[in-house]
Design a protein around this motif. Sequence first.
Motif, PDB file in Angstrom:
ATOM      1  N   GLU A  92     -73.797   6.516 -50.573  1.00  0.00           N
ATOM      2  CA  GLU A  92     -73.242   5.630 -49.553  1.00  0.00           C
ATOM      3  C   GLU A  92     -74.383   5.017 -48.754  1.00  0.00           C
ATOM      4  OE1 GLU A  92     -70.322   7.616 -47.172  1.00  0.00           O
ATOM      5  OE2 GLU A  92     -68.925   7.784 -48.844  1.00  0.00           O
ATOM      6  N   LEU A  93     -74.534   3.723 -48.881  1.00  0.00           N
ATOM      7  CA  LEU A  93     -75.599   2.985 -48.212  1.00  0.00           C
ATOM      8  C   LEU A  93     -75.180   2.679 -46.784  1.00  0.00           C
ATOM      9  CD1 LEU A  93     -78.368   1.737 -48.846  1.00  0.00           C
ATOM     10  CD2 LEU A  93     -77.177  -0.375 -49.402  1.00  0.00           C
ATOM     11  N   ASP A  94     -75.946   3.165 -45.821  1.00  0.00           N
ATOM     12  CA  ASP A  94     -75.587   2.968 -44.413  1.00  0.00           C
ATOM     13  C   ASP A  94     -76.420   1.875 -43.744  1.00  0.00           C
ATOM     14  OD1 ASP A  94     -78.021   4.247 -44.362  1.00  0.00           O
ATOM     15  OD2 ASP A  94     -77.389   5.880 -43.039  1.00  0.00           O
ATOM     16  N   ARG A  95     -77.083   1.067 -44.563  1.00  0.00           N
ATOM     17  CA  ARG A  95     -77.912  -0.038 -44.052  1.00  0.00           C
ATOM     18  C   ARG A  95     -77.911  -1.145 -45.103  1.00  0.00           C
ATOM     19  NH1 ARG A  95     -80.982   4.747 -44.488  1.00  0.00           N
ATOM     20  NH2 ARG A  95     -82.094   4.884 -46.448  1.00  0.00           N
ATOM     21  N   ASP A  96     -78.695  -2.184 -44.874  1.00  0.00           N
ATOM     22  CA  ASP A  96     -78.725  -3.343 -45.764  1.00  0.00           C
ATOM     23  C   ASP A  96     -79.235  -2.987 -47.164  1.00  0.00           C
ATOM     24  OD1 ASP A  96     -78.590  -6.200 -46.335  1.00  0.00           O
ATOM     25  OD2 ASP A  96     -80.783  -6.119 -46.336  1.00  0.00           O
ATOM     26  N   HIS A  97     -80.272  -2.163 -47.241  1.00  0.00           N
ATOM     27  CA  HIS A  97     -80.842  -1.782 -48.533  1.00  0.00           C
ATOM     28  C   HIS A  97     -81.613  -0.468 -48.400  1.00  0.00           C
ATOM     29  CE1 HIS A  97     -84.355  -3.691 -46.634  1.00  0.00           C
ATOM     30  NE2 HIS A  97     -85.051  -2.852 -47.381  1.00  0.00           N
ATOM     31  N   VAL A  98     -81.977   0.103 -49.546  1.00  0.00           N
ATOM     32  CA  VAL A  98     -82.833   1.279 -49.587  1.00  0.00           C
ATOM     33  C   VAL A  98     -83.852   1.023 -50.694  1.00  0.00           C
ATOM     34  CG1 VAL A  98     -81.325   2.560 -51.179  1.00  0.00           C
ATOM     35  CG2 VAL A  98     -82.907   3.813 -49.714  1.00  0.00           C
ATOM     36  N   GLU A  99     -85.091   1.452 -50.489  1.00  0.00           N
ATOM     37  CA  GLU A  99     -86.104   1.279 -51.521  1.00  0.00           C
ATOM     38  C   GLU A  99     -85.820   2.240 -52.667  1.00  0.00           C
ATOM     39  OE1 GLU A  99     -89.901   1.711 -49.616  1.00  0.00           O
ATOM     40  OE2 GLU A  99     -89.744  -0.246 -48.654  1.00  0.00           O
TER      41      GLU A  99
ATOM     42  N   ILE B 242     -76.540   6.504 -60.811  1.00  0.00           N
ATOM     43  CA  ILE B 242     -76.355   6.485 -59.351  1.00  0.00           C
ATOM     44  C   ILE B 242     -75.677   5.155 -59.003  1.00  0.00           C
ATOM     45  CG2 ILE B 242     -77.455   6.580 -57.086  1.00  0.00           C
ATOM     46  CD1 ILE B 242     -79.934   7.812 -58.631  1.00  0.00           C
ATOM     47  N   ARG B 243     -74.474   5.252 -58.455  1.00  0.00           N
ATOM     48  CA  ARG B 243     -73.769   4.056 -57.988  1.00  0.00           C
ATOM     49  C   ARG B 243     -73.969   3.950 -56.482  1.00  0.00           C
ATOM     50  NH1 ARG B 243     -67.925   4.298 -60.575  1.00  0.00           N
ATOM     51  NH2 ARG B 243     -68.254   6.478 -60.228  1.00  0.00           N
ATOM     52  N   VAL B 244     -74.478   2.810 -56.041  1.00  0.00           N
ATOM     53  CA  VAL B 244     -74.723   2.586 -54.619  1.00  0.00           C
ATOM     54  C   VAL B 244     -73.520   1.856 -54.056  1.00  0.00           C
ATOM     55  CG1 VAL B 244     -76.304   1.578 -52.931  1.00  0.00           C
ATOM     56  CG2 VAL B 244     -77.203   2.509 -55.091  1.00  0.00           C
ATOM     57  N   ILE B 245     -72.884   2.483 -53.090  1.00  0.00           N
ATOM     58  CA  ILE B 245     -71.667   1.906 -52.522  1.00  0.00           C
ATOM     59  C   ILE B 245     -71.822   1.660 -51.018  1.00  0.00           C
ATOM     60  CG2 ILE B 245     -70.179   2.925 -54.278  1.00  0.00           C
ATOM     61  CD1 ILE B 245     -69.416   5.074 -52.252  1.00  0.00           C
ATOM     62  N   ASP B 246     -71.039   0.750 -50.530  1.00  0.00           N
ATOM     63  CA  ASP B 246     -71.005   0.455 -49.103  1.00  0.00           C
ATOM     64  C   ASP B 246     -69.746   1.115 -48.542  1.00  0.00           C
ATOM     65  OD1 ASP B 246     -70.814  -0.568 -46.533  1.00  0.00           O
ATOM     66  OD2 ASP B 246     -71.280  -2.617 -47.120  1.00  0.00           O
ATOM     67  N   PRO B 247     -69.888   2.160 -47.747  1.00  0.00           N
ATOM     68  CA  PRO B 247     -68.710   2.873 -47.240  1.00  0.00           C
ATOM     69  C   PRO B 247     -67.883   2.040 -46.249  1.00  0.00           C
ATOM     70  CG  PRO B 247     -70.674   3.690 -46.151  1.00  0.00           C
ATOM     71  CD  PRO B 247     -71.124   2.732 -47.234  1.00  0.00           C
ATOM     72  N   ARG B 248     -68.428   0.938 -45.797  1.00  0.00           N
ATOM     73  CA  ARG B 248     -67.720   0.099 -44.828  1.00  0.00           C
ATOM     74  C   ARG B 248     -66.692  -0.795 -45.503  1.00  0.00           C
ATOM     75  NH1 ARG B 248     -73.193  -2.190 -42.526  1.00  0.00           N
ATOM     76  NH2 ARG B 248     -73.544  -2.054 -44.742  1.00  0.00           N
ATOM     77  N   HIS B 249     -66.701  -0.849 -46.835  1.00  0.00           N
ATOM     78  CA  HIS B 249     -65.748  -1.713 -47.561  1.00  0.00           C
ATOM     79  C   HIS B 249     -64.792  -0.901 -48.361  1.00  0.00           C
ATOM     80  CE1 HIS B 249     -68.985  -4.925 -47.136  1.00  0.00           C
ATOM     81  NE2 HIS B 249     -67.979  -5.280 -46.355  1.00  0.00           N
TER      82      HIS B 249
ATOM     83  N   LYS C 103     -85.743  -3.305 -53.576  1.00  0.00           N
ATOM     84  CA  LYS C 103     -84.643  -3.134 -52.629  1.00  0.00           C
ATOM     85  C   LYS C 103     -83.329  -2.952 -53.388  1.00  0.00           C
ATOM     86  CE  LYS C 103     -86.877  -5.708 -48.993  1.00  0.00           C
ATOM     87  NZ  LYS C 103     -86.894  -6.935 -48.173  1.00  0.00           N
ATOM     88  N   ILE C 104     -82.707  -1.808 -53.187  1.00  0.00           N
ATOM     89  CA  ILE C 104     -81.434  -1.501 -53.819  1.00  0.00           C
ATOM     90  C   ILE C 104     -80.334  -1.723 -52.787  1.00  0.00           C
ATOM     91  CG2 ILE C 104     -80.078   0.278 -54.983  1.00  0.00           C
ATOM     92  CD1 ILE C 104     -82.603  -0.631 -56.516  1.00  0.00           C
ATOM     93  N   ARG C 105     -79.359  -2.530 -53.172  1.00  0.00           N
ATOM     94  CA  ARG C 105     -78.266  -2.876 -52.263  1.00  0.00           C
ATOM     95  C   ARG C 105     -76.941  -2.328 -52.788  1.00  0.00           C
ATOM     96  NH1 ARG C 105     -80.914  -6.344 -49.009  1.00  0.00           N
ATOM     97  NH2 ARG C 105     -82.532  -7.655 -49.912  1.00  0.00           N
TER      98      ARG C 105
END
Length: 74
Positions: A7-14, A67-74, A53-55
């Motif tokens: 769960e990505l809690d910001r714009d991106h992660v390296e 690894i699936r990067v998800i946005d918990p806000r959506h 940058k992984i979004r």
Amino acid sequence: MPVLEFELDRDHVELNQLLKLVGICDSGGAGKALVASGAVSVDGVIELRKTCKIRAGSTVELEGVTIRVIDPRH
């Protein structure tokens, strides 16, 4: 093949930090070495940029792990 969700809690992660945060590597430095070895793909393409940058919506694969990067806000 294990599938992890991050769960990505910001714009991106390296990329190297993502590998550390999900427990694949012990440190960001180990993550950089893994990426440099050509063992990591992002959205199906081998990625050699350690600080790529992984979004949200991206899929990272390595050594039989997805690894699936998800946005918990959506």
